[in-house]
Design a protein around this motif. Structure first.
Motif, PDB file in Angstrom:
ATOM      1  N   GLU A   1       5.598   0.403   5.619  1.00 26.97           N
ATOM      2  CA  GLU A   1       4.909  -0.584   6.449  1.00 26.97           C
ATOM      3  C   GLU A   1       3.479  -0.815   5.982  1.00 26.97           C
ATOM      4  OE1 GLU A   1       5.444   0.995  10.364  1.00 26.97           O
ATOM      5  OE2 GLU A   1       7.395   0.007  10.640  1.00 26.97           O
ATOM      6  N   LYS A   2       2.869   0.202   5.387  1.00 25.00           N
ATOM      7  CA  LYS A   2       1.532   0.027   4.822  1.00 25.00           C
ATOM      8  C   LYS A   2       1.589  -0.727   3.495  1.00 25.00           C
ATOM      9  CE  LYS A   2      -0.666   4.089   6.936  1.00 25.00           C
ATOM     10  NZ  LYS A   2      -1.280   5.422   6.673  1.00 25.00           N
TER      11      LYS A   2
ATOM     12  N   ASP B   1       0.369  -5.112   1.244  1.00 21.25           N
ATOM     13  CA  ASP B   1      -0.289  -5.268  -0.047  1.00 21.25           C
ATOM     14  C   ASP B   1       0.385  -6.440  -0.760  1.00 21.25           C
ATOM     15  OD1 ASP B   1      -0.879  -5.149  -2.823  1.00 21.25           O
ATOM     16  OD2 ASP B   1      -1.201  -2.983  -2.728  1.00 21.25           O
TER      17      ASP B   1
ATOM     18  N   GLU C   1       6.605   4.676   7.592  1.00 15.72           N
ATOM     19  CA  GLU C   1       5.167   4.456   7.760  1.00 15.72           C
ATOM     20  C   GLU C   1       4.529   4.018   6.443  1.00 15.72           C
ATOM     21  OE1 GLU C   1       1.169   6.838   9.364  1.00 15.72           O
ATOM     22  OE2 GLU C   1       3.041   7.927   8.990  1.00 15.72           O
ATOM     23  N   GLN C   2       4.931   4.664   5.342  1.00 14.39           N
ATOM     24  CA  GLN C   2       4.386   4.291   4.043  1.00 14.39           C
ATOM     25  C   GLN C   2       4.821   2.877   3.649  1.00 14.39           C
ATOM     26  OE1 GLN C   2       6.088   7.589   1.881  1.00 14.39           O
ATOM     27  NE2 GLN C   2       4.134   8.685   1.765  1.00 14.39           N
TER      28      GLN C   2
END
Length: 333
Positions: free
Chosen positions: A100-101, A105, A97-98
């Motif tokens: 994919e975030k 960026d 999840e991290q």
């Protein structure tokens, strides 16, 4: 030919893929357009394609369409980069999840493209703080094998009686506050290689101190003496001497008197400072009081060239740093 023109000519001989992750920012987009026009690199722009196209039309930038544009919000390689992030940082607690975030960026996407072999270098910082630019680089691209420290070198255009017809290289002036002897040796070696690749001259490296050849006794002098010995062992092809005071390093008469027989004393074109505070103060004093031109910092020690801009940079600053980054990429290959 001026130094920056020589650097541009070298960059044009072997085009490298350089990412500009702040492509929606006006100066960056103008710089990318100019880099393409001058054939300095294969430019990769990260940003929303529609916004980039609208900005290009607004500013009359006719070369932007020749760049590769990567949309972080709609990237077909997203999953591949996420998997690579997990391979590198999963053991340190990074979750899917991290990842994919992070991959949306542009600064993280840029370094993952480099890590995956889809690009050769990056120039950023016109719109982001230095820490934000370098953090992803340190986490994913990391340093070269055998190198544990990143440092920053400045190309200094000084009066012609110094260095090579007025060209000198100063380091570290930008990154590492208080290097150990081994780290200082690495900085010296990397600065020598930067001098060859970017400045196009054979380095004569002076390891600076407040002592010349034992004229003073102190643990800070001992660090420079040890670093000099280690640097010579790390790369015997480099001409390195120390410890030398600054005047002994650059003034022939003083060098001959204080360090007779030294190949470097009085003739140095590379100055390696014992700490960051000394290097930073020195380059700024020379820049302002001698009205020297300072080009940099050029970051060295990374496994791939990633360079940081000042947020007050001009379009020409970005173009010049793209050319430098391209030459660094050539040197790594």
């Amino acid at each position: 030919m001026e130094l920056i023109e020589k650097i541009k000519a070298a960059a044009a001989k072997d085009l490298k893929r350089i990412i500009l992750p702040e492509a929606e920012e006006e100066r960056t987009l103008r710089a990318g357009d100019q880099c393409i026009a001058e054939s300095l690199a294969e430019i990769i722009l990260i940003g929303n394609p529609e916004k980039i196209a609208a900005q290009a039309a607004k500013f009359g930038l006719t070369n932007v369409g020749k760049a590769k544009i990567v949309d972080p919000a709609n990237n077909p390689d997203k999953e591949r980069y996420v998997e690579l992030m997990l391979q590198i940082r999963g053991a340190k607690g990074l979750t899917r999840e991290q990842a994919e975030k992070l991959i949306v960026d542009p600064l993280y996407l840029a370094v993952m493209m480099i890590k995956a072999g889809d690009a050769d270098g990056e120039v950023a910082g016109a719109n982001n703080a230095t820490g934000d630019v370098l953090r992803p680089a340190f986490q994913y691209v990391k340093t070269k094998p055998g190198v544990s420290v990143v440092s920053g070198a400045f190309l200094m255009m000084v009066p012609k009686e110094f260095g090579n017809d007025g060209l000198m290289v100063f380091a570290d002036c930008a990154v590492h506050p208080n290097p150990t002897a081994e780290e200082l040796a690495q900085i010296a070696v990397e600065t020598g290689r930067t001098t060859r690749v970017i400045a196009g001259m054979e380095p004569r490296i002076a390891m600076l101190s407040f002592s010349t050849k034992g004229s003073a006794k102190h643990e800070m002098v001992d660090k420079v003496v040890t670093a000099t010995k280690l640097a010579k062992e790390m790369d015997p092809s480099l001409d390195i001497d120390g410890e030398l005071q600054a005047d002994a390093a650059i003034i022939p008469a003083i060098g001959e008197k204080k360090a007779p027989g030294s190949k470097i004393a009085g003739h140095a074109n590379v100055l390696v400072f014992p700490t960051l505070e000394v290097g930073n103060i020195a380059y700024k004093l020379v820049q302002r009081m001698a009205r020297a031109e300072a080009i940099g910092p050029v970051l060295q020690g990374m496994a791939a060239p990633i360079n940081d801009l000042s947020r007050g940079c001009s379009v020409s600053d970005i173009v010049n740093l793209v050319a430098i980054t391209a030459c660094q990429a050539q040197g790594l290959k």
